[in-house]
Structure formats: C-alpha cells, structure tokens
Scaffold this active site. Structure first.
Site, mmCIF file in Angstrom:
data_model
loop_
_atom_site.group_PDB
_atom_site.id
_atom_site.type_symbol
_atom_site.label_atom_id
_atom_site.label_comp_id
_atom_site.label_asym_id
_atom_site.label_seq_id
_atom_site.Cartn_x
_atom_site.Cartn_y
_atom_site.Cartn_z
ATOM 1 N N LYS A 185 -29.385 1.443 32.039
ATOM 2 C CA LYS A 185 -29.127 2.514 33.009
ATOM 3 C C LYS A 185 -28.560 1.892 34.283
ATOM 4 O O LYS A 185 -29.297 1.350 35.104
ATOM 5 C CB LYS A 185 -30.417 3.274 33.342
ATOM 6 N N GLU A 261 -36.745 -7.952 39.381
ATOM 7 C CA GLU A 261 -35.918 -8.667 40.365
ATOM 8 C C GLU A 261 -35.802 -7.739 41.563
ATOM 9 O O GLU A 261 -35.038 -6.770 41.525
ATOM 10 C CB GLU A 261 -34.531 -8.975 39.784
ATOM 11 N N CYS A 295 -29.476 -9.071 47.528
ATOM 12 C CA CYS A 295 -30.899 -9.424 47.635
ATOM 13 C C CYS A 295 -31.036 -10.835 48.172
ATOM 14 O O CYS A 295 -32.039 -11.174 48.770
ATOM 15 C CB CYS A 295 -31.561 -9.301 46.272
ATOM 16 N N GLU A 392 -35.226 -5.569 54.756
ATOM 17 C CA GLU A 392 -33.927 -5.998 54.238
ATOM 18 C C GLU A 392 -32.879 -5.220 55.010
ATOM 19 O O GLU A 392 -32.902 -3.985 55.006
ATOM 20 C CB GLU A 392 -33.832 -5.538 52.775
HETATM 21 P P1 NAD Z 1 -32.899 0.979 44.057
HETATM 22 O O1 NAD Z 1 -34.254 0.437 43.805
HETATM 23 O O2 NAD Z 1 -32.764 2.180 44.881
HETATM 24 O O3 NAD Z 1 -32.172 1.305 42.680
HETATM 25 C C1 NAD Z 1 -32.059 0.341 41.651
HETATM 26 C C2 NAD Z 1 -31.927 1.059 40.337
HETATM 27 O O4 NAD Z 1 -33.125 1.812 40.115
HETATM 28 C C3 NAD Z 1 -30.791 2.069 40.252
HETATM 29 O O5 NAD Z 1 -30.259 2.049 38.946
HETATM 30 C C4 NAD Z 1 -31.476 3.400 40.512
HETATM 31 O O6 NAD Z 1 -30.821 4.481 39.909
HETATM 32 C C5 NAD Z 1 -32.804 3.160 39.834
HETATM 33 N N1 NAD Z 1 -33.904 3.985 40.346
HETATM 34 C C6 NAD Z 1 -34.072 4.496 41.581
HETATM 35 N N2 NAD Z 1 -35.234 5.183 41.648
HETATM 36 C C7 NAD Z 1 -35.805 5.091 40.421
HETATM 37 C C8 NAD Z 1 -37.020 5.590 39.871
HETATM 38 N N3 NAD Z 1 -37.890 6.313 40.574
HETATM 39 N N4 NAD Z 1 -37.284 5.288 38.578
HETATM 40 C C9 NAD Z 1 -36.427 4.533 37.854
HETATM 41 N N5 NAD Z 1 -35.262 4.052 38.321
HETATM 42 C C10 NAD Z 1 -34.965 4.325 39.601
HETATM 43 O O7 NAD Z 1 -32.052 -0.244 44.640
HETATM 44 P P2 NAD Z 1 -30.511 -0.255 45.026
HETATM 45 O O8 NAD Z 1 -30.369 0.403 46.348
HETATM 46 O O9 NAD Z 1 -29.655 0.191 43.899
HETATM 47 O O10 NAD Z 1 -30.266 -1.826 45.159
HETATM 48 C C11 NAD Z 1 -30.601 -2.527 46.273
HETATM 49 C C12 NAD Z 1 -31.931 -3.226 46.088
HETATM 50 O O11 NAD Z 1 -31.874 -4.062 44.936
HETATM 51 C C13 NAD Z 1 -32.265 -4.150 47.234
HETATM 52 O O12 NAD Z 1 -33.613 -4.055 47.545
HETATM 53 C C14 NAD Z 1 -31.929 -5.534 46.661
HETATM 54 O O13 NAD Z 1 -32.598 -6.579 47.305
HETATM 55 C C15 NAD Z 1 -32.322 -5.369 45.257
HETATM 56 N N6 NAD Z 1 -31.645 -6.361 44.418
HETATM 57 C C16 NAD Z 1 -32.396 -7.367 43.898
HETATM 58 C C17 NAD Z 1 -31.783 -8.338 43.129
HETATM 59 C C18 NAD Z 1 -32.591 -9.465 42.561
HETATM 60 O O14 NAD Z 1 -32.115 -10.091 41.618
HETATM 61 N N7 NAD Z 1 -33.774 -9.768 43.067
HETATM 62 C C19 NAD Z 1 -30.409 -8.273 42.879
HETATM 63 C C20 NAD Z 1 -29.677 -7.233 43.438
HETATM 64 C C21 NAD Z 1 -30.327 -6.263 44.192
#
Ligand code: NAD
Length: 489
Positions: A185, A261, A295, A392
């Site tokens: 997804k 992650e 991240c 962040e």
């Molecule tokens: P997010 O948590 O809002 O969304 C990530 C994913 O989760 C998306 O596909 C979103 O549709 C899905 N999602 C959102 N709410 C959900 C729920 N209730 N249930 C299931 N899925 C859900 O994060 P984002 O804004 O897309 O990405 C940014 C974040 O990701 C930052 O915090 C960043 O640090 C982190 N990130 C971490 C890494 C790592 O490897 N540690 C890499 C890239 C990004």
C-alpha cells in the site's frame, strides 16, 4: 502551467488500477483518488481508490500464491529480481521523472533515488541464494541440531510518500527474495511510482499474486482489515511514529511480526576540530536533500561555540544559492514540500522558534504559489526546549544550537525520543570513536551527510523503530527460524 507532452505520455503509461492476482482491476466501489503535482497543484492522474474489501481481495491473492512462491527455487526468485533491476535501469529516466512529478524533488535527486532504490532489487537478487541455516551436534552429543529458515508468509507493506521508489523496493525486494508474497500500500500522495514499478515486475514475468498493489485514500480502514486477518504473517511499515504506534497496537491482536521504520530527529554535531567545508557539504546533503523531507534529515545542528558563527555564515551562503522551483526545471536546487499543509506545519515551527528568541539568518518564509514551497532557512540561537528541536521538521530548515563540551554535545544529541541516525563532524579519531559509542542511534555518519546504502542495515533505536532494511539483515525480516533436533544417540 500544464504538463509537457513527454510528461503526459509518461503519466498515461502508468497503470491506474489495483494490481490483484496478476490483473489490473478497478476499485470495487468504482472510486478514484487524485494525484497532484506539489510544484504546481495540477492534477496529474486519477487512480483506483481501494475499499477494505479490495484490500482483503489483495490478501486473498497473496495467500493463494504463497505456497508456490515459497517453493520456487531461490535462484529463480533472484533472477526475476535481477531482471527487474535491469529493466529499471533501462527505464530510469521515466521513473525519475515520475518521482519528480508526484513528489517534487529535483530531477537529479530523483535520478539518485532511482539509483539507490534500484540497488535493493540487485542486492536482494544476490541475497536470495545466500539464505542459510546452521547444523551441529548438540552439547550432550545425542543428536544433531538443524536450524533452517523459511519465508514468513504473506506480508503487508506500507510505504510513505517521501521516497516513492526506494521505500517500495527496500521492502518488496527482500520479501520476494525470501519467498514471501506481498500486498503493498503506497502513500496516497505518491502512488504512481509504485504502480509503474509493479508494471515492470509484471513485465519481467513475476507470477500472478506474488505482488499485489492497493492504492487508497482509506489507509486506516484498509489496513485495519488486512492486519486483523490471521492469514497475514508480517507487517512492514515505513512512516511516522504516530501511525507506527497505532499499527503496533493492531498487530498485537494476532501477535503479528512487524518491522517499523519510523520518524527521526537526527543531531548533526560539528566539533571545533571539524573540517568546516566538509561539515557544510555534509549539512547541505543531510538537511536540504528532498527539501528536508527525510527521516534521516538532520533536524538539530549542534555546533561548538567557537565555530558556530562561521558555520552558520558558510551554511547560509550555500543555502541562499538554492533556487526553489519545479524539479523538472534546470538549475532548481530545491523542490516543493509535499502539500500546503506541510508548508503550514514548517512555518508554524519556525514562527514558534522565532517568537522564543531564535534568529533567522536566511529564509524563514513561505514562497508565493502556485505550489507548496518554503524558503530554505537557517536559524541560529534556537533556545533549548523549542518545539522545533523536539519535532521532526520535515522541511528545509536548519536549526543551530551551540555547545561547549563534548559531554554537553552527547547529552543534547541524545535528548530525543528518536534514534534513527546521527551525523558527527570531527577530525579527531579518538573523539569519533567516543561518539560512535555514546550516541543512541541505529545509524551514524562520521564526516558525511548521507549514510543510506542497500548493502547496509537501515533502521533505528528508541521510537525510531524496530528491525532493519537492507544489508545482510534485511532479508531476515522476512524469514522465520525453525529448529529441529534429530536424535542420533
Ligand atoms: P505517515 O505515517 O502519515 O504515512 C505513512 C504511510 O502510512 C502512508 O502509506 C499512509 O497512507 C499510511 N497510513 C497513514 N495512517 C494510517 C493508518 N491509520 N493505518 C495504516 N496506514 C496508515 O507518514 P508520511 O507522512 O507518509 O511519511 C513521513 C514519515 O515517515 C516521517 O515521520 C518520516 O520520518 C517517516 N519515514 C521513515 C523512514 C525510515 O526508514 N525510518 C523513511 C521514510 C520516512
């Protein structure tokens, strides 16, 4: 402004359905979701918007294909991944353009993501045939102990929008190499790159049902149904710590294996014995790549008080040369943020810091539309306890905090609930070694501004997550260990 003909042709070639059981299908409720260009606000494409029932259909397909894929020879699985790597290289310009269109990063950075993201396909193509167990006599000599590894089974992979290709290949490649089938997804803001990647994997002959893609605006509803299903054996999530916590609670009901992650709040420590030119180069990479939306982005620059003014001055010169714009335009140094809401959030953190005494050296304002732009910014004198140091930032804002002693630097660096990555600049070998030991982090860059590599274990400690992606460790996230005792005496 409109999309160019090349862009329109590329967008038209991206599949717009759900990929379930080897077929491209419409969403069952026949709804679509809109994908926009964050640099212009223009609609790029409409793709299927899955319901929870569609998610379950995708899981059905992954479950149906699971036994045969697990039994497929590792060499065959590896060669399919290697063919996907080769095809991605042939199509790399298209993939880079697609990333820039839907996510916004400048084209050279998108090309860098294609190179990095592609490496997971090649690395795990090679790792597929290197999964091995152990064999030995038990301590009392009465039997043989056999430790073998098996694919965990059907996996659910959730990815964020900031690296639409690399976050997908970093999960899909090790899962497939290990013999697991998957439901992926992608983030609703950037689903096109994942759909394009699925098209490439289909083209190289991946069997039906091994890879399934669902795009949806109902991430919560779709995910909850899939995670609750006892046929699912593994969840791998990349995204915010907030959502990671929700998913871990859901996963507890079926004691589901998870990899997380999550977010980061990376310190970037510059000592008085650092090579300042190198430190500024590293800072540009660690902070302004992807417009700070990583991240691994440096969130807090901790700089020794004797070099802080010079570091801030040099950094501000380089930062003020970054030209914001649409990532397809030559000479653009920094792209948009992903949405207007992201611009609001960054601006709110900057204004809060300024109201508590921080000084703006450069930037500090939104850029007039169209598109979601924020000026690359350097702040000095950011007071301890400011919200911008605890959250962040996820935007192009460097915050500079001064320290006087190594002990203070370590205390400030570790003063966060996160522990994903830390950057340290020092020419002192012993000091570098002390910092490796003292910093609470899953990854560290010593005198560099970027650490990610398909050959290295990527992941965090504390609330930055659980598990590792890439390296020798990455495939083990998708394998379970079975021990057998064979009685011989
Ligand atoms: P997010 O948590 O809002 O969304 C990530 C994913 O989760 C998306 O596909 C979103 O549709 C899905 N999602 C959102 N709410 C959900 C729920 N209730 N249930 C299931 N899925 C859900 O994060 P984002 O804004 O897309 O990405 C940014 C974040 O990701 C930052 O915090 C960043 O640090 C982190 N990130 C971490 C890494 C790592 O490897 N540690 C890499 C890239 C990004």
């Amino acid at each position: 402004m409109t999309v160019t003909r090349t862009e329109a042709e590329l967008l038209a070639s991206v599949p717009d359905g759900l990929f379930i059981g080897g077929r491209w299908v419409r969403a069952s409720a026949d709804r679509t979701l809109d994908v926009f260009d964050p640099a212009t606000g223009l609609l790029l494409k409409r793709v299927a918007d899955a319901t929870p029932d569609d998610g379950v259909s995708a899981l059905d397909a992954a479950v149906a294909a699971s036994a045969e894929w697990a039994a497929t020879a590792p060499r065959v699985r590896g060669e399919l991944l290697r063919s996907a790597f080769d095809l991605l290289q042939q199509r790399r310009d298209e993939v880079a353009l697609l990333i820039t269109l839907e996510m916004g990063k400048p084209l050279p950075e998108a090309a860098g993501e294609v190179a990095y993201g592609g490496e997971f396909l090649r690395w795990f193509a090679e790792e597929a045939v290197r999964v091995s167990g152990r064999y030995g006599t038990n301590p009392d000599g009465t039997g043989q102990m056999v430790v073998s590894r098996k694919p965990v089974g059907p996996c659910y992979l959730i990815t964020p929008w900031n690296f639409p290709l690399a976050m997908a290949t970093r999960k899909i490649a090790p899962a497939l190499a290990a013999g697991c089938t998957v439901v992926v997804k992608p983030a609703e803001l950037t689903p096109l790159t994942t759909l394009f990647l699925a098209g490439l994997l289909e083209e190289v002959g991946l069997p039906s049902g091994v890879l399934n893609i669902i795009t949806t605006t109902d991430a919560a509803g779709v995910s909850e149904r899939i995670i609750a299903d006892p046929r699912l054996r593994k969840l791998s999530f990349t995204g915010s710590t907030r959502v990671g916590r929700i998913l871990m609670k859901q996963a507890a009901d079926t004691v589901l294996r998870t990899s997380m992650e999550l977010g980061g709040n990376a310190p970037f420590v510059v000592f008085d014995d650092a090579d300042l030119d190198k430190a500024v180069d590293g800072a540009m990479l660690a902070k302004f790549r992807n417009a700070g939306q990583a991240c691994t982005a440096a969130n807090r620059f901790l700089v020794h008080s004797s070099v802080a003014a010079e570091f801030a001055r040099c950094l501000a010169v380089r930062v003020s040369e970054l030209r914001p714009g649409r990532g397809t335009e030559p000479g653009v140094g920094i792209g948009p943020l992903i949405t207007d809401g992201a611009v609001d959030a960054v601006d709110e953190l900057v204004q809060d810091a300024v109201s508590h005494g921080a000084a703006i050296v450069t930037g500090g304002r939104r850029v007039a539309g169209p598109g979601s732009f924020y000026e690359p910014t350097v702040l000095t004198g950011v007071p301890a306890g400011s919200r911008i140091l605890q959250h962040e930032i996820f935007g192009p804002v460097a915050t500079i905090v001064e320290f006087d002693t190594e002990t203070e630097a370590v205390r400030l660096a570790n003063d966060t609930e996160y522990g994903l990555v830390a950057y340290v600049h020092t020419e002192g070998l012993a000091r570098g070694q002390r910092m490796i030991a003292a910093l609470e982090t899953g990854m560290m860059g010593l005198n560099v501004g970027a650490v990610s590599d398909a050959a290295a274990p990527f992941g965090g400690v504390k609330q930055s997550g659980l598990g590792r992606e890439g390296g020798l460790e990455g495939i083990h996230e998708y394998l379970s260990t079975k021990y057998t005792l064979v009685q011989t005496g």
